[in-house]
Enzyme design. Structure first.
Site, mmCIF file in Angstrom:
data_model
loop_
_atom_site.group_PDB
_atom_site.id
_atom_site.type_symbol
_atom_site.label_atom_id
_atom_site.label_comp_id
_atom_site.label_asym_id
_atom_site.label_seq_id
_atom_site.Cartn_x
_atom_site.Cartn_y
_atom_site.Cartn_z
ATOM 1 N N ASN A 38 0.531 -1.368 -0.205
ATOM 2 C CA ASN A 38 0.018 -0.074 0.060
ATOM 3 C C ASN A 38 0.970 2.001 -0.055
ATOM 4 O O ASN A 38 0.140 2.270 -0.235
ATOM 5 C CB ASN A 38 -1.186 -0.184 0.861
ATOM 6 C CG ASN A 38 -0.419 0.237 2.570
ATOM 7 O OD1 ASN A 38 1.258 -0.037 2.603
ATOM 8 N ND2 ASN A 38 -0.781 0.469 3.347
ATOM 9 N N ASP A 62 -3.588 -2.208 0.074
ATOM 10 C CA ASP A 62 -3.831 -2.664 1.624
ATOM 11 C C ASP A 62 -3.987 -4.207 1.845
ATOM 12 O O ASP A 62 -5.611 -4.339 1.857
ATOM 13 C CB ASP A 62 -4.903 -1.783 2.298
ATOM 14 C CG ASP A 62 -4.746 -1.486 3.928
ATOM 15 O OD1 ASP A 62 -3.858 -2.755 4.372
ATOM 16 O OD2 ASP A 62 -4.451 -0.320 3.826
ATOM 17 N N LYS A 97 -3.956 -3.194 12.753
ATOM 18 C CA LYS A 97 -4.346 -4.193 11.510
ATOM 19 C C LYS A 97 -3.260 -4.765 10.577
ATOM 20 O O LYS A 97 -4.191 -6.217 9.969
ATOM 21 C CB LYS A 97 -5.354 -2.785 10.779
ATOM 22 C CG LYS A 97 -6.550 -2.421 11.238
ATOM 23 C CD LYS A 97 -6.992 -1.106 10.528
ATOM 24 C CE LYS A 97 -8.009 -1.380 9.638
ATOM 25 N NZ LYS A 97 -8.576 -0.708 8.968
ATOM 26 N N TYR A 151 2.489 -3.412 18.129
ATOM 27 C CA TYR A 151 3.134 -4.561 16.786
ATOM 28 C C TYR A 151 3.330 -5.991 17.565
ATOM 29 O O TYR A 151 2.910 -6.561 16.496
ATOM 30 C CB TYR A 151 5.192 -4.277 15.950
ATOM 31 C CG TYR A 151 5.698 -4.503 15.336
ATOM 32 C CD1 TYR A 151 5.265 -4.848 14.291
ATOM 33 C CD2 TYR A 151 6.677 -4.953 16.179
ATOM 34 C CE1 TYR A 151 6.020 -5.618 13.344
ATOM 35 C CE2 TYR A 151 7.583 -5.439 15.358
ATOM 36 C CZ TYR A 151 7.710 -5.327 13.171
ATOM 37 O OH TYR A 151 8.357 -6.584 12.741
ATOM 38 N N TYR A 165 -5.423 -21.828 11.296
ATOM 39 C CA TYR A 165 -6.074 -22.589 10.460
ATOM 40 C C TYR A 165 -4.837 -24.145 9.694
ATOM 41 O O TYR A 165 -5.171 -24.116 9.165
ATOM 42 C CB TYR A 165 -4.855 -21.027 9.253
ATOM 43 C CG TYR A 165 -6.016 -20.267 8.752
ATOM 44 C CD1 TYR A 165 -6.394 -18.798 9.749
ATOM 45 C CD2 TYR A 165 -6.788 -20.463 8.028
ATOM 46 C CE1 TYR A 165 -8.099 -18.467 9.657
ATOM 47 C CE2 TYR A 165 -8.089 -19.258 7.672
ATOM 48 C CZ TYR A 165 -8.481 -18.463 8.186
ATOM 49 O OH TYR A 165 -9.397 -17.584 8.125
ATOM 50 N N THR A 181 17.158 -7.080 11.320
ATOM 51 C CA THR A 181 18.260 -7.225 10.106
ATOM 52 C C THR A 181 18.608 -5.811 9.348
ATOM 53 O O THR A 181 17.707 -4.729 9.263
ATOM 54 C CB THR A 181 16.774 -8.019 9.099
ATOM 55 O OG1 THR A 181 16.853 -9.438 9.921
ATOM 56 C CG2 THR A 181 17.873 -8.364 7.552
ATOM 57 N N ARG A 192 15.250 3.163 12.665
ATOM 58 C CA ARG A 192 16.131 2.467 13.134
ATOM 59 C C ARG A 192 17.404 2.584 13.747
ATOM 60 O O ARG A 192 17.869 3.221 12.482
ATOM 61 C CB ARG A 192 15.797 1.020 12.237
ATOM 62 C CG ARG A 192 14.602 -0.021 12.447
ATOM 63 C CD ARG A 192 14.004 -0.727 11.535
ATOM 64 N NE ARG A 192 14.294 -0.651 10.547
ATOM 65 C CZ ARG A 192 13.650 -1.509 10.036
ATOM 66 N NH1 ARG A 192 13.418 -2.609 10.148
ATOM 67 N NH2 ARG A 192 13.205 -1.238 8.867
HETATM 68 N N1 UDP Z 1 18.707 3.529 19.519
HETATM 69 C C1 UDP Z 1 19.571 4.201 19.458
HETATM 70 N N2 UDP Z 1 19.552 5.464 18.491
HETATM 71 C C2 UDP Z 1 19.235 5.384 16.742
HETATM 72 C C3 UDP Z 1 17.846 4.447 17.341
HETATM 73 C C4 UDP Z 1 18.062 3.830 18.604
HETATM 74 O O1 UDP Z 1 20.589 4.335 20.584
HETATM 75 O O2 UDP Z 1 19.032 6.784 17.307
HETATM 76 C C5 UDP Z 1 18.636 2.020 20.068
HETATM 77 C C6 UDP Z 1 17.090 1.358 20.495
HETATM 78 O O3 UDP Z 1 16.831 2.120 21.568
HETATM 79 C C7 UDP Z 1 17.502 -0.242 20.431
HETATM 80 C C8 UDP Z 1 18.605 -0.377 19.411
HETATM 81 O O4 UDP Z 1 19.039 1.059 19.197
HETATM 82 O O5 UDP Z 1 18.047 0.084 21.927
HETATM 83 C C9 UDP Z 1 17.821 -1.278 18.049
HETATM 84 O O6 UDP Z 1 16.753 0.387 18.185
HETATM 85 P P1 UDP Z 1 15.668 -0.214 16.689
HETATM 86 O O7 UDP Z 1 14.792 0.748 16.262
HETATM 87 O O8 UDP Z 1 17.084 -0.404 15.322
HETATM 88 O O9 UDP Z 1 15.435 -1.406 16.097
HETATM 89 P P2 UDP Z 1 14.701 -2.401 18.063
HETATM 90 O O10 UDP Z 1 15.803 -3.464 18.240
HETATM 91 O O11 UDP Z 1 14.796 -1.669 19.801
HETATM 92 O O12 UDP Z 1 13.379 -3.000 17.421
#
Ligand code: UDP
Length: 327
Positions: A38, A62, A97, A151, A165, A181, A192
């Site tokens: 989407n 979607d 959703k 999530y 299922y 990943t 991330r």
């Molecule tokens: N993190 C960080 N600085 C950033 C972004 C993320 O220190 O600018 C940390 C975040 O708090 C977590 C880890 O990096 O402990 C991985 O975060 P991400 O959002 O990549 O994925 P998660 O494994 O938490 O789903």
């Protein structure tokens, strides 16, 4: 092989980071690939090179709404979902959703088509884990009403309905639990840690370490993950399987590696730790080794180099796009 003889696979989330790499892999293996997205978090730029192929087609749809695909389907890979903490904080309802209603729709489609379906689950089903490393038998430590709940619980529901299922309808199902990943085509502004750090280094900004940086993660290169998915899909194993790279590192050490890789002279600055941020995460991949004969092949030094090459070569304006899509 003619087009009508090729196995047909539907990949949801096709324009996203993982979905687009899966499209590439299945095209390479000789499948007819039907991509669906989407485009809320996905980007057509990730799959634009596929549009000219005769064994690829794309639906802008979607999957939380009824899904219809004409013709035969042999496999379905459900990879549509926001997947970064910032994304699912900004679009919590869509996140719930796509993991619940979206999965239900795709399971229904799989039944009608007599297709095998693989759903993308996550290490987030383990929450802030009290068992380390995480085995598939661990049930997790999730806060259902915290910011990550939308999530985590959607993915937990996804596993439950997929298993139902399988048990009640005899559907052929596969469940992969994906650990952190990384690789080319991650969105620079998805929040991330890897794109955040690389983006900051390239812009000459300080790296933002959340908390004291002692929390750990274990990062898997995307090609290794895709190989694991491919093997799991073709296996006959219906219970969840962890796929990830067990090489664990603190976020602070990860920041040091990014600074070294980019040759950047910026500093690291501390920011508040987000609520319910898992303190530690490392996959136990015994099952993947035994059942799929799979283990990661690309170490972090090599994977980070390939990923940095991708980000470095993006058009400069990409680096300065607004902090986040939904801000
Ligand atoms: N993190 C960080 N600085 C950033 C972004 C993320 O220190 O600018 C940390 C975040 O708090 C977590 C880890 O990096 O402990 C991985 O975060 P991400 O959002 O990549 O994925 P998660 O494994 O938490 O789903």
């Amino acid at each position: 092989m003619s087009l009508t003889e090729k196995k047909r696979v539907l990949i949801t989330g096709a324009a996203g980071f993982l979905g687009s790499h899966l499209c590439d892999r299945f095209i390479k293996e000789g499948y007819y690939v039907i991509g669906m997205d989407n485009l809320i978090t996905g980007d057509l730029a990730n799959i634009q090179h596929l549009f000219k192929l005769e064994n690829f087609e794309f639906y802008h749809h979607d999957v939380s709404k009824f899904v219809f695909v004409p013709g035969e389907l042999h496999y379905i890979l459900h990879f549509a979902s926001p997947a970064s903490p910032i994304d699912y904080l900004k679009i919590p309802i869509q996140t719930l959703k796509v993991g619940s209603l979206g999965t239900h729709n795709l399971l229904g489609l799989a039944r009608v088509k007599k297709a095998r379906i693989l759903v993308a689950s996550t290490s987030e089903v383990y929450g802030d884990p009290t068992v380390h490393p995480q085995t598939e038998e661990y049930w997790g430590n999730v806060n259902p009403v915290g910011p990550r709940g939308v999530y985590d619980e959607a993915k937990r529901f996804q596993e439950a309905i997929t298993m139902a299922y399988h048990t009640y309808h005899g559907l052929e199902t596969r469940i992969i639990r994906i650990f952190n990943t990384y690789g080319p085509r991650m969105r620079l502004n998805d929040g991330r840690v890897l794109p955040a750090f690389i983006g900051q280094a390239l812009r000459g900004e300080d790296l933002t370490i959340f908390g004291d940086g002692s929390q750990t993660r274990s990062f898997c290169y995307v090609d290794d993950l895709v190989e694991g998915i491919y093997r799991l899909l073709l296996s006959d194993y219906a219970n969840p399987v962890n796929i990830g790279n067990p090489s664990e590192i603190t976020i602070k050490e990860f920041g040091d590696e990014i600074l070294k890789l980019t040759g950047s002279a910026v500093k690291m600055i501390m920011k508040p730790l987000p609520q319910d941020d898992p303190k530690q995460r490392q996959p136990d991949i015994t099952k993947a080794r035994q059942i799929l004969g799979w283990e990661p092949k690309v170490d972090r030094a090599e994977g980070l180099k390939r990923t940095y090459d991708y980000f470095k070569n993006l058009p400069k304006e990409e680096l300065y796009k607004s902090a986040h899509r939904f801000s």
